[in-house]
Design a protein around this motif. Structure first.
Motif, PDB file in Angstrom:
ATOM      1  N   LEU A 168       0.847  -1.188   0.000  1.00 23.97           N
ATOM      2  CA  LEU A 168       0.000   0.000   0.000  1.00 23.97           C
ATOM      3  C   LEU A 168       0.879   1.234   0.000  1.00 23.97           C
ATOM      4  O   LEU A 168       1.880   1.290   0.713  1.00 23.97           O
ATOM      5  CB  LEU A 168      -0.884   0.019   1.239  1.00 23.97           C
ATOM      6  CG  LEU A 168      -2.182  -0.781   1.152  1.00 23.97           C
ATOM      7  CD1 LEU A 168      -2.860  -0.779   2.509  1.00 23.97           C
ATOM      8  CD2 LEU A 168      -3.117  -0.202   0.098  1.00 23.97           C
ATOM      9  N   LYS A 170       1.840   4.899   1.012  1.00 19.19           N
ATOM     10  CA  LYS A 170       1.588   5.694   2.236  1.00 19.19           C
ATOM     11  C   LYS A 170       1.328   7.128   1.865  1.00 19.19           C
ATOM     12  O   LYS A 170       1.857   7.646   0.911  1.00 19.19           O
ATOM     13  CB  LYS A 170       2.789   5.606   3.184  1.00 19.19           C
ATOM     14  CG  LYS A 170       3.086   4.193   3.645  1.00 19.19           C
ATOM     15  CD  LYS A 170       1.919   3.587   4.421  1.00 19.19           C
ATOM     16  CE  LYS A 170       2.132   2.090   4.649  1.00 19.19           C
ATOM     17  NZ  LYS A 170       0.954   1.396   5.093  1.00 19.19           N
TER      18      LYS A 170
ATOM     19  N   LYS B 131      -2.586   2.826  -4.118  1.00 19.15           N
ATOM     20  CA  LYS B 131      -3.490   3.670  -3.344  1.00 19.15           C
ATOM     21  C   LYS B 131      -4.907   3.225  -3.653  1.00 19.15           C
ATOM     22  O   LYS B 131      -5.308   3.191  -4.831  1.00 19.15           O
ATOM     23  CB  LYS B 131      -3.334   5.145  -3.738  1.00 19.15           C
ATOM     24  CG  LYS B 131      -2.251   5.842  -2.971  1.00 19.15           C
ATOM     25  CD  LYS B 131      -2.292   7.350  -3.148  1.00 19.15           C
ATOM     26  CE  LYS B 131      -1.105   7.960  -2.408  1.00 19.15           C
ATOM     27  NZ  LYS B 131      -0.757   9.290  -2.874  1.00 19.15           N
ATOM     28  N   SER B 137     -10.451  -0.628   5.979  1.00 22.08           N
ATOM     29  CA  SER B 137      -9.308  -0.327   6.849  1.00 22.08           C
ATOM     30  C   SER B 137      -8.017  -0.612   6.084  1.00 22.08           C
ATOM     31  O   SER B 137      -8.028  -1.286   5.045  1.00 22.08           O
ATOM     32  CB  SER B 137      -9.369  -1.193   8.104  1.00 22.08           C
ATOM     33  OG  SER B 137      -9.143  -2.543   7.753  1.00 22.08           O
ATOM     34  N   GLU B 138      -6.909  -0.100   6.608  1.00 19.82           N
ATOM     35  CA  GLU B 138      -5.593  -0.393   6.022  1.00 19.82           C
ATOM     36  C   GLU B 138      -5.403  -1.902   5.882  1.00 19.82           C
ATOM     37  O   GLU B 138      -4.903  -2.398   4.885  1.00 19.82           O
ATOM     38  CB  GLU B 138      -4.474   0.138   6.941  1.00 19.82           C
ATOM     39  CG  GLU B 138      -4.290   1.633   6.922  1.00 19.82           C
ATOM     40  CD  GLU B 138      -3.554   2.114   5.685  1.00 19.82           C
ATOM     41  OE1 GLU B 138      -2.365   1.782   5.526  1.00 19.82           O
ATOM     42  OE2 GLU B 138      -4.176   2.817   4.864  1.00 19.82           O
ATOM     43  N   LYS B 141      -7.457  -3.352   3.089  1.00 20.05           N
ATOM     44  CA  LYS B 141      -6.829  -3.024   1.796  1.00 20.05           C
ATOM     45  C   LYS B 141      -5.641  -3.948   1.524  1.00 20.05           C
ATOM     46  O   LYS B 141      -5.435  -4.430   0.419  1.00 20.05           O
ATOM     47  CB  LYS B 141      -6.371  -1.558   1.785  1.00 20.05           C
ATOM     48  CG  LYS B 141      -7.503  -0.557   1.737  1.00 20.05           C
ATOM     49  CD  LYS B 141      -6.966   0.872   1.785  1.00 20.05           C
ATOM     50  CE  LYS B 141      -8.109   1.884   1.819  1.00 20.05           C
ATOM     51  NZ  LYS B 141      -7.612   3.274   1.968  1.00 20.05           N
ATOM     52  N   GLN B 142      -4.859  -4.177   2.560  1.00 27.27           N
ATOM     53  CA  GLN B 142      -3.712  -5.080   2.439  1.00 27.27           C
ATOM     54  C   GLN B 142      -4.180  -6.491   2.066  1.00 27.27           C
ATOM     55  O   GLN B 142      -3.569  -7.155   1.226  1.00 27.27           O
ATOM     56  CB  GLN B 142      -2.948  -5.101   3.773  1.00 27.27           C
ATOM     57  CG  GLN B 142      -1.533  -5.642   3.683  1.00 27.27           C
ATOM     58  CD  GLN B 142      -0.632  -4.789   2.797  1.00 27.27           C
ATOM     59  OE1 GLN B 142      -0.505  -3.605   2.981  1.00 27.27           O
ATOM     60  NE2 GLN B 142      -0.008  -5.424   1.809  1.00 27.27           N
TER      61      GLN B 142
END
Lengths: 170, 170
Positions: A168, A170, B131, B137-138, B141-142
């Motif tokens: 991801l 940042k 992106k 949430s992060e 997404k991961q």
């Protein structure tokens, strides 16, 4: 001084970083841009942006708005082998009249769709056929292909594998 | 019936052959064409031909008449990951607002130029940064990235290697 002589003196000049950007449009359609790169010790941002549309054909749920990702892989491979053969021929003083080639790769979609664990997800095999017009015997043409293969960046990336680190931003 | 249901009944429908052709123009400049493919049990020749110029920047002895072969590799990889993430998100009912990404690969030209036997000829590493705009949430997404990676044809071709068979055309 040639780039080869410069690199022999300063090996760091050989380090290149090539880049692409991508933005999703809709469904299977997305757009990649190639512009800047780092090489020979500096950033180069002088090129106009090159834009590439990517999509799938209708049978794969797209609308033909561009070639698909695995076709772009063949495009890159085709340029890599062609350029390398021309460079090696020039270095040997061989005059080439024409080079044309065709590329075909097999994919079994059961891998991509997760329908079979035993089927590879990527290309199973890629076949490449070259036509070379030059004052060379069949055997010399074959040697030109073999000689070139050792030094092909795309070919070697494909056949020897490369770590791809996805994260991801940042 | 969806292509997935059809393929479950007739696995041969999953066999695709993608193709490209290439013709040398001059020096580091060559031109690739993508048009027909075989898939879902038949030849498809309905697309307009897609033409791609390949060249090197001046520092690599070209004239910027197109992106270079290793940049096309990144273009293909970018489309592959993007399309796969969108497909997996859709299958999970996740609404994605936008996806953008950047790709950077390292090449040390000493490999290509034959100046060092210990330097790889192809990409040493490719870094990918995504992106994602979505109500996730992060960590989710991961997970989307990780989930997608398993089923990416270009990614798997690059990371697992593929036999490339180059020969003279008869």
């Amino acid at each position: 001084m040639s780039i080869i002589d410069l690199i022999k003196q300063q090996p760091d000049l050989a380090r290149f970083k090539f880049r692409a950007r991508n933005i999703w449009v809709e469904g299977t359609h997305n757009r990649a841009t190639v512009k800047d790169f780092y090489g020979a010790g500096k950033e180069d941002d002088t090129r106009d942006a090159l834009v590439f549309e990517l999509d799938e054909p209708p049978v794969l749920l797209g609308a033909n708005r561009g070639a698909n990702p695995v076709e772009y892989l063949l495009v890159g491979l085709s340029g890599c082998i062609t350029t390398s053969m021309v460079a090696h021929a020039a270095a040997k003083g061989i005059e080439i009249k024409s080079i044309s080639s065709r590329f075909e790769g097999d994919i079994d979609l059961r891998g991509f769709l997760g329908l079979s664990e035993s089927v590879p997800v990527g290309y199973q095999e890629i076949r490449v056929f070259f036509k070379i017009e030059a004052d060379l015997s069949e055997r010399e043409k074959q040697e030109l292909i073999e000689m070139g293969k050792k030094y092909l960046p795309v070919y070697n990336t494909l056949t020897k594998s490369v770590p791809v680190n996805v994260q991801l931003d940042k």
